[in-house]
Motif scaffolding. Sequence first.
Motif, PDB file in Angstrom:
ATOM      1  N   PRO A 259       1.129  -1.222  -0.050  1.00  0.00           N
ATOM      2  CA  PRO A 259       0.024  -0.155  -0.203  1.00  0.00           C
ATOM      3  C   PRO A 259       0.743   1.436  -0.325  1.00  0.00           C
ATOM      4  O   PRO A 259       2.047   1.622   0.444  1.00  0.00           O
ATOM      5  CB  PRO A 259      -1.001  -0.009   1.318  1.00  0.00           C
ATOM      6  N   SER A 260       0.159   2.872  -1.035  1.00  0.00           N
ATOM      7  CA  SER A 260       0.859   3.643  -0.461  1.00  0.00           C
ATOM      8  C   SER A 260      -0.055   4.682   0.378  1.00  0.00           C
ATOM      9  O   SER A 260      -1.379   4.557  -0.023  1.00  0.00           O
ATOM     10  CB  SER A 260       1.298   4.207  -2.103  1.00  0.00           C
ATOM     11  N   ASP A 261       1.064   5.779   1.068  1.00  0.00           N
ATOM     12  CA  ASP A 261       0.001   6.608   1.856  1.00  0.00           C
ATOM     13  C   ASP A 261      -0.497   7.785   1.057  1.00  0.00           C
ATOM     14  O   ASP A 261      -1.663   7.961   1.844  1.00  0.00           O
ATOM     15  CB  ASP A 261       0.979   7.162   2.533  1.00  0.00           C
ATOM     16  N   ASN A 262       0.221   7.985  -0.351  1.00  0.00           N
ATOM     17  CA  ASN A 262      -0.507   9.035  -1.270  1.00  0.00           C
ATOM     18  C   ASN A 262      -1.552   8.832  -2.094  1.00  0.00           C
ATOM     19  O   ASN A 262      -1.916   9.208  -3.255  1.00  0.00           O
ATOM     20  CB  ASN A 262       1.032   8.893  -1.578  1.00  0.00           C
ATOM     21  N   LEU A 263      -0.961   6.758  -2.522  1.00  0.00           N
ATOM     22  CA  LEU A 263      -2.433   6.589  -3.454  1.00  0.00           C
ATOM     23  C   LEU A 263      -3.060   5.762  -2.950  1.00  0.00           C
ATOM     24  O   LEU A 263      -3.307   5.082  -1.612  1.00  0.00           O
ATOM     25  CB  LEU A 263      -1.623   6.161  -4.398  1.00  0.00           C
ATOM     26  N   PRO A 264      -4.928   6.286  -3.709  1.00  0.00           N
ATOM     27  CA  PRO A 264      -6.021   5.670  -3.151  1.00  0.00           C
ATOM     28  C   PRO A 264      -6.085   3.854  -3.436  1.00  0.00           C
ATOM     29  O   PRO A 264      -6.501   3.425  -2.373  1.00  0.00           O
ATOM     30  CB  PRO A 264      -7.061   6.519  -3.129  1.00  0.00           C
ATOM     31  N   ILE A 265      -5.804   3.354  -4.709  1.00  0.00           N
ATOM     32  CA  ILE A 265      -5.696   2.315  -5.140  1.00  0.00           C
ATOM     33  C   ILE A 265      -3.889   1.846  -5.137  1.00  0.00           C
ATOM     34  O   ILE A 265      -2.830   2.675  -5.321  1.00  0.00           O
ATOM     35  CB  ILE A 265      -6.413   2.294  -5.834  1.00  0.00           C
ATOM     36  N   ASN A 266      -3.418   0.670  -5.054  1.00  0.00           N
ATOM     37  CA  ASN A 266      -1.919  -0.079  -5.679  1.00  0.00           C
ATOM     38  C   ASN A 266      -2.494  -1.005  -6.554  1.00  0.00           C
ATOM     39  O   ASN A 266      -0.910  -1.545  -7.087  1.00  0.00           O
ATOM     40  CB  ASN A 266      -1.658  -0.421  -4.664  1.00  0.00           C
ATOM     41  N   GLN A 267      -3.083  -1.743  -7.248  1.00  0.00           N
ATOM     42  CA  GLN A 267      -3.063  -2.784  -8.413  1.00  0.00           C
ATOM     43  C   GLN A 267      -4.760  -2.283  -8.961  1.00  0.00           C
ATOM     44  O   GLN A 267      -5.671  -2.266  -8.395  1.00  0.00           O
ATOM     45  CB  GLN A 267      -3.424  -3.634  -7.475  1.00  0.00           C
ATOM     46  N   LEU A 268      -4.258  -2.499 -10.097  1.00  0.00           N
ATOM     47  CA  LEU A 268      -6.047  -1.759 -11.032  1.00  0.00           C
ATOM     48  C   LEU A 268      -6.027  -3.498 -11.416  1.00  0.00           C
ATOM     49  O   LEU A 268      -5.478  -4.363 -12.371  1.00  0.00           O
ATOM     50  CB  LEU A 268      -5.042  -1.782 -12.544  1.00  0.00           C
ATOM     51  N   SER A 269      -7.502  -3.740 -10.229  1.00  0.00           N
ATOM     52  CA  SER A 269      -7.945  -4.461 -10.886  1.00  0.00           C
ATOM     53  C   SER A 269      -9.420  -4.240 -10.987  1.00  0.00           C
ATOM     54  O   SER A 269     -10.299  -3.329 -10.561  1.00  0.00           O
ATOM     55  CB  SER A 269      -8.022  -5.880  -9.839  1.00  0.00           C
ATOM     56  N   PHE A 270      -9.936  -6.004 -11.675  1.00  0.00           N
ATOM     57  CA  PHE A 270     -12.027  -4.598 -12.102  1.00  0.00           C
ATOM     58  C   PHE A 270     -12.990  -5.786 -11.251  1.00  0.00           C
ATOM     59  O   PHE A 270     -12.707  -7.102 -11.319  1.00  0.00           O
ATOM     60  CB  PHE A 270     -12.162  -5.115 -12.766  1.00  0.00           C
ATOM     61  N   ASP A 271     -13.596  -5.213 -10.882  1.00  0.00           N
ATOM     62  CA  ASP A 271     -15.250  -6.330 -10.055  1.00  0.00           C
ATOM     63  C   ASP A 271     -15.875  -6.768 -12.071  1.00  0.00           C
ATOM     64  O   ASP A 271     -16.152  -7.506 -10.958  1.00  0.00           O
ATOM     65  CB  ASP A 271     -16.098  -5.130  -9.858  1.00  0.00           C
ATOM     66  N   ARG A 272     -15.385  -6.463 -12.689  1.00  0.00           N
ATOM     67  CA  ARG A 272     -16.163  -7.143 -14.040  1.00  0.00           C
ATOM     68  C   ARG A 272     -15.661  -7.024 -15.114  1.00  0.00           C
ATOM     69  O   ARG A 272     -14.529  -5.966 -15.980  1.00  0.00           O
ATOM     70  CB  ARG A 272     -17.893  -6.204 -14.434  1.00  0.00           C
ATOM     71  N   VAL A 273     -15.376  -7.965 -15.613  1.00  0.00           N
ATOM     72  CA  VAL A 273     -14.464  -7.953 -17.176  1.00  0.00           C
ATOM     73  C   VAL A 273     -15.839  -8.891 -18.459  1.00  0.00           C
ATOM     74  O   VAL A 273     -16.363  -9.734 -17.776  1.00  0.00           O
ATOM     75  CB  VAL A 273     -13.421  -8.785 -17.036  1.00  0.00           C
TER      76      VAL A 273
END
Length: 793
Positions: A259-273
């Motif tokens: 995790p990063s304190d400066n970024l809200p997300i640390n990986q690009l993943s998807f709920d739907r594909v």
Amino acid sequence: MGRGRQRGRSQRKHFKESRENVWKRPKSDAPDNAAVADKPTWEPFLTDNPNFEEYYKEQGIVKAEEWELFMEILRKPLPAAFRVNSNSQFCDEIISILENDFVKSLQAEAIEGGELEAIKPLPWYPKNLAWHSNFSRKEIRKNKILERFHEFLKLENEVGNMTRQEAVSMVPPLFLDVHPDHFVLDMCAAPGSKTFQLLEIIHGASEPGTLPNGLVVANDVDFQRSNLLIHQTKRMCTANLIVTNHEGQQFPGCRLKGPSDNLPINQLSFDRVLCDVPCSGDGTLRKAPDIWRKWNSGMGNGLHSLQVILAMRGLSLLKVGGKMIYSTCSMNPVEDEAVVAEILRRCGDSVELLDVSDKLPELIRRPGLKTWKVRDKGGWFTSYKDVPQNRRGGVIVSMFPSGKNLKDSTETTQENENGGVQDECKETENSVVDAIPDEPVVEISDLPLERCMRIVPHDQNTGAFFIAVLHKVSPLPDFQEKPNPRKHSSKKNADSTVKSPPEEAVVSANTEPVESPVEKVQEEDANSEKDDSLVEPEKKNTEGETTITEEKEANPPSQAGGKRKVPMQGRWKGFDPVVFLKEETLIDSIKEFYGIKDESFPLYGHLVTRNTDTSSVKRIYYVSKSVKEVLQLNFAVGQQLKIASVGLKMFERQSAKEGSSKPCSFRISAEGLPVILPYITKQVLYTPMADFKHLLEHKSIRFPDFVNPQLSQKATELVLGCCVVILSDGEEPVKADASTIAISCWRGNNSLAVMITPADCQELLERLAERTPKTGGGSVDGNNGDSVAMETA
């Protein structure tokens, strides 16, 4: 939906929608005799292919008693279908026109052609938003009686109120269960009709006047098709879209290590594909009849491995608990059930095939097959054990129902629980029957493939489609695949096996989040693109501007601990960079000029450009909160996403001499107006119906020529530059919201001029004509100017 890069793309390239259903005779066949030189050089397509008929008769796609009807419908042109944009300003009015005007006015033409109905809503599509015509697209274009209907379809499609789309192509997004806060990936998105659907769903389910918390990432490997995708989706006027240009099987995961304190997300993943893969495309025979002469069984065999690896990559990018649609526009079980069976075997209990037979009950669909055969070089194989050794490069084990090499299995015995031995092929629990020596082995899959669905043309007078809905219930399992005998280049048909991972890319020194080795392998594959694969056929961006070529980094990333460096830590070749606009002076001038309060509509951190030189920025794009977070992550991981288009064009630099020296040199684009309209408090002019229509009709009005003399004074009080004209039946300002009709205009020295396309002017005039009372009076028929802000193509 689509076909393979080598065969199918050329098919689509040469079969344009505007072209008649004919094929040019090859030069070698041209007549030499001058006496017959006046004979036509065009001839109808042959809608016949013995190999096609033999193949699908053997596969049992339809019952024998249905075969003649099946072929009869396949040989007929595909009826036109279209869908009304549920977020359109005039959605209800367009549906009313269809129901009360065209249904009746076209009925006589339908009866003459032997049809019961001219047009009708698709019974399985919600809210009467999708419509089926019993006329083909060619008939609609050529028939004089249908000319008014054709012009209506063209105009509404151009301005974004409607999308012409094949009926079966509308099905997959309806089974994806998309919510407004979902991150959605469309892996093979071009030409973009299903992407447009996904955006409609996300926006339609969010609260009016707000931007959704979710987004859609629309990807396509082909650069030119990406431009078509951008053109389609920009009619949606959305700030929640990113268009990328990657090979789907190597789509980046953009993952930070921890995790990063400066970024809200640390990986690009998807709920739907949505994994609508390249395929042989024989489900589109009615739309693209050139496939008749080109079709052969090798087309599906050659794409099987690519389809498997695309589906596996989609599942690796899917969050636990998420859903993925696997779909093709092919009827071939080697591209359909065989791919689904293979990914279920690879994923084990971590992925389940959902039964959605209770969804859309009025949609006629057929269950997936449990058994099928594989054809190669003129021969049929019912089991991989029967495939000769010299053909095992083209026919692989995953193409068969069991997905096993039964010949090798039967030679290997193992002890059973009682200390005896048993034939392994008998342990497949009904996956093999009739396993009699010297007799062909007929394989039957023990997976619940009947939960898949196949739409065939003669059930609903449509094209054909295959759909499977997959649910990821846990992280993908820890396993290693055996190497495939056939080696595929990543640029062609990708290997169906997951290869052993190389050393993983180093993004930071933090601890990496726990994930399965399969996801690591897929992530590694995504990060292994070579520089020489990034050269694009076009050296212009989507807006026709000269692109900035990739610059070499002054400080290339070093290798840490013997591990690979982060790939592509700079711009992509052939693509303009994505840059957050941080020029406070410029942003403040826009806010002040239009009276935008940052607390109600934040501009800082939400504006991006495609030019690092802010002094020469021509266009400024607005991105939603979710898109902003993905862009921040992309910068942090070395710009792994190759972004062709992002966000909503909100402001454009005014090139006219009188615009460049004014307090604000940027005008509001017609696409961005619907989003920003409720937050503009300056440069607004409220006009009654008569003046609003006069402005649309003449495109420009001199101040003394306003019907309402008070408007002349109000117009002169505006500052020179861009302004917004709002339709209002009263002189008092109205609170602009999602129901307000407004257009962007330019306040010149002595006149007011519209800044929208002729098509938008025409469409607005037609809608306003329906609202104006026959007795006149300049009101809005009691609606108090209620509608929604204009969208442009």
